[in-house]
Design a protein around this motif. Structure first.
Motif, PDB file in Angstrom:
ATOM      1  N   UNK A  75       0.862  -1.064  -0.159  1.00 38.20           N
ATOM      2  CA  UNK A  75       0.078   0.025   0.012  1.00 38.20           C
ATOM      3  C   UNK A  75       0.924   1.407   0.127  1.00 38.20           C
ATOM      4  N   UNK A  76       0.621   2.149  -0.865  1.00 41.84           N
ATOM      5  CA  UNK A  76       1.108   3.389  -0.932  1.00 41.84           C
ATOM      6  C   UNK A  76       0.162   4.567  -0.349  1.00 41.84           C
ATOM      7  N   UNK A  77       0.792   5.534   0.415  1.00 43.61           N
ATOM      8  CA  UNK A  77      -0.208   6.463   0.995  1.00 43.61           C
ATOM      9  C   UNK A  77       0.305   8.109   0.710  1.00 43.61           C
ATOM     10  N   UNK A  78      -0.471   8.697   0.523  1.00 48.42           N
ATOM     11  CA  UNK A  78      -0.262  10.238   0.650  1.00 48.42           C
ATOM     12  C   UNK A  78      -1.500  11.149   1.188  1.00 48.42           C
ATOM     13  N   UNK A  79      -1.130  12.243   1.314  1.00 47.61           N
ATOM     14  CA  UNK A  79      -1.992  13.172   1.955  1.00 47.61           C
ATOM     15  C   UNK A  79      -2.744  13.892   0.699  1.00 47.61           C
ATOM     16  N   UNK A  80      -4.213  14.060   0.933  1.00 42.48           N
ATOM     17  CA  UNK A  80      -4.939  14.744  -0.267  1.00 42.48           C
ATOM     18  C   UNK A  80      -5.239  16.263   0.809  1.00 42.48           C
ATOM     19  N   UNK A  81      -5.690  16.398   1.603  1.00 45.25           N
ATOM     20  CA  UNK A  81      -5.902  17.629   2.270  1.00 45.25           C
ATOM     21  C   UNK A  81      -5.871  17.433   3.626  1.00 45.25           C
ATOM     22  N   UNK A  86      -9.341  17.298  10.866  1.00 45.38           N
ATOM     23  CA  UNK A  86      -9.427  16.390   9.897  1.00 45.38           C
ATOM     24  C   UNK A  86      -8.415  16.134   8.655  1.00 45.38           C
ATOM     25  N   UNK A  87      -8.156  14.886   8.232  1.00 44.55           N
ATOM     26  CA  UNK A  87      -7.347  14.665   7.554  1.00 44.55           C
ATOM     27  C   UNK A  87      -7.770  13.544   6.309  1.00 44.55           C
ATOM     28  N   UNK A  88      -7.570  13.955   4.852  1.00 44.10           N
ATOM     29  CA  UNK A  88      -7.900  13.281   3.861  1.00 44.10           C
ATOM     30  C   UNK A  88      -6.564  12.591   3.478  1.00 44.10           C
ATOM     31  N   UNK A 109     -10.647  12.147  11.556  1.00 42.97           N
ATOM     32  CA  UNK A 109     -10.744  13.167  12.421  1.00 42.97           C
ATOM     33  C   UNK A 109      -9.736  12.970  13.622  1.00 42.97           C
ATOM     34  N   UNK A 110      -9.061  13.789  13.919  1.00 42.44           N
ATOM     35  CA  UNK A 110      -8.205  13.730  15.258  1.00 42.44           C
ATOM     36  C   UNK A 110      -9.193  13.836  16.124  1.00 42.44           C
ATOM     37  N   UNK A 111      -9.009  13.000  17.231  1.00 44.72           N
ATOM     38  CA  UNK A 111     -10.038  13.058  18.252  1.00 44.72           C
ATOM     39  C   UNK A 111      -9.465  12.559  19.622  1.00 44.72           C
ATOM     40  N   UNK A 112     -10.299  13.583  20.623  1.00 48.21           N
ATOM     41  CA  UNK A 112     -10.137  13.181  22.143  1.00 48.21           C
ATOM     42  C   UNK A 112     -11.036  12.246  22.399  1.00 48.21           C
ATOM     43  N   UNK A 113     -10.311  11.312  22.838  1.00 48.27           N
ATOM     44  CA  UNK A 113     -10.803   9.773  23.224  1.00 48.27           C
ATOM     45  C   UNK A 113     -11.756   9.979  24.430  1.00 48.27           C
ATOM     46  N   UNK A 127       2.815  20.138  10.510  1.00 48.59           N
ATOM     47  CA  UNK A 127       4.266  20.529   9.986  1.00 48.59           C
ATOM     48  C   UNK A 127       4.651  19.592   8.942  1.00 48.59           C
ATOM     49  N   UNK A 128       4.611  18.335   9.250  1.00 50.13           N
ATOM     50  CA  UNK A 128       4.789  17.190   8.370  1.00 50.13           C
ATOM     51  C   UNK A 128       4.168  17.244   7.274  1.00 50.13           C
ATOM     52  N   UNK A 129       2.936  17.491   7.402  1.00 51.29           N
ATOM     53  CA  UNK A 129       1.906  17.443   6.142  1.00 51.29           C
ATOM     54  C   UNK A 129       2.047  18.477   5.387  1.00 51.29           C
ATOM     55  N   UNK A 130       2.154  19.641   5.807  1.00 53.44           N
ATOM     56  CA  UNK A 130       2.403  21.048   5.278  1.00 53.44           C
ATOM     57  C   UNK A 130       3.626  20.918   4.131  1.00 53.44           C
ATOM     58  N   UNK A 131       4.899  20.387   4.887  1.00 48.53           N
ATOM     59  CA  UNK A 131       6.166  20.157   4.252  1.00 48.53           C
ATOM     60  C   UNK A 131       5.899  19.200   3.001  1.00 48.53           C
ATOM     61  N   UNK A 132       5.186  18.020   3.195  1.00 54.23           N
ATOM     62  CA  UNK A 132       4.800  17.188   2.144  1.00 54.23           C
ATOM     63  C   UNK A 132       4.006  17.632   1.019  1.00 54.23           C
TER      64      UNK A 132
END
Length: 137
Positions: A75-81, A86-88, A109-113, A127-132
């Motif tokens: 499986x290969x993965x990438x960020x869409x948005x 939230x993270x797509x 969705x990032x979640x407070x459990x 920061x990692x996503x923005x750089x990517x």
């Protein structure tokens, strides 16, 4: 795109037609997601130390080719948005020969459990996503 998961199809993962069943495609995508966000800076220990994690809220899956017993895949993965909480992400499940067998777009969705509500995505992940995204990956 980063390779985030590798697997092999076992007999117990197939249906009456001899193909890997849908539940195992989803399991491979789910495991790829966890490896992917860990690579982006999410610490899996935060589930326990901060009571924070991810909740998947939407899947859009396309099936293109079948996998059979003994087939190797990755499986290969990438960020869409990325949003506030939230993270797509997009994930391609590929045969050993590089053919896309299925793909998924996941909204998580990032979640407070403890509070059971969305919270902002942690800054190291953001920061990692923005750089990517800025580098075109």
């Amino acid at each position: 795109m980063d390779q985030t998961y590798r697997g092999v199809v076992y007999p117990a993962q197939t249906d009456a037609m001899g193909h890997m069943t849908v539940q195992y495609y989803v399991a491979a995508f789910d495991q790829a997601f966890w490896h992917f966000v860990a690579g982006l800076g999410y610490d899996p220990d935060w589930r326990n130390t901060k009571a924070e994690g991810w909740a998947d809220v939407k899947y859009v899956i396309n099936y293109a080719d079948e996998l059979r017993v003994g087939d190797l895949f990755s499986v290969r993965s990438r960020v869409v948005r990325i949003g506030q909480s939230s993270l797509i992400t997009h994930h391609d499940l590929l045969s050993v020969h590089g053919k896309v067998c299925a793909d998924i777009e996941m909204t998580s969705v990032y979640f407070d459990l403890s509070e059971r509500k969305s919270v902002p995505i942690p800054e190291p992940v953001r920061k990692s996503v923005t750089a990517m995204i800025e580098s075109g990956n």
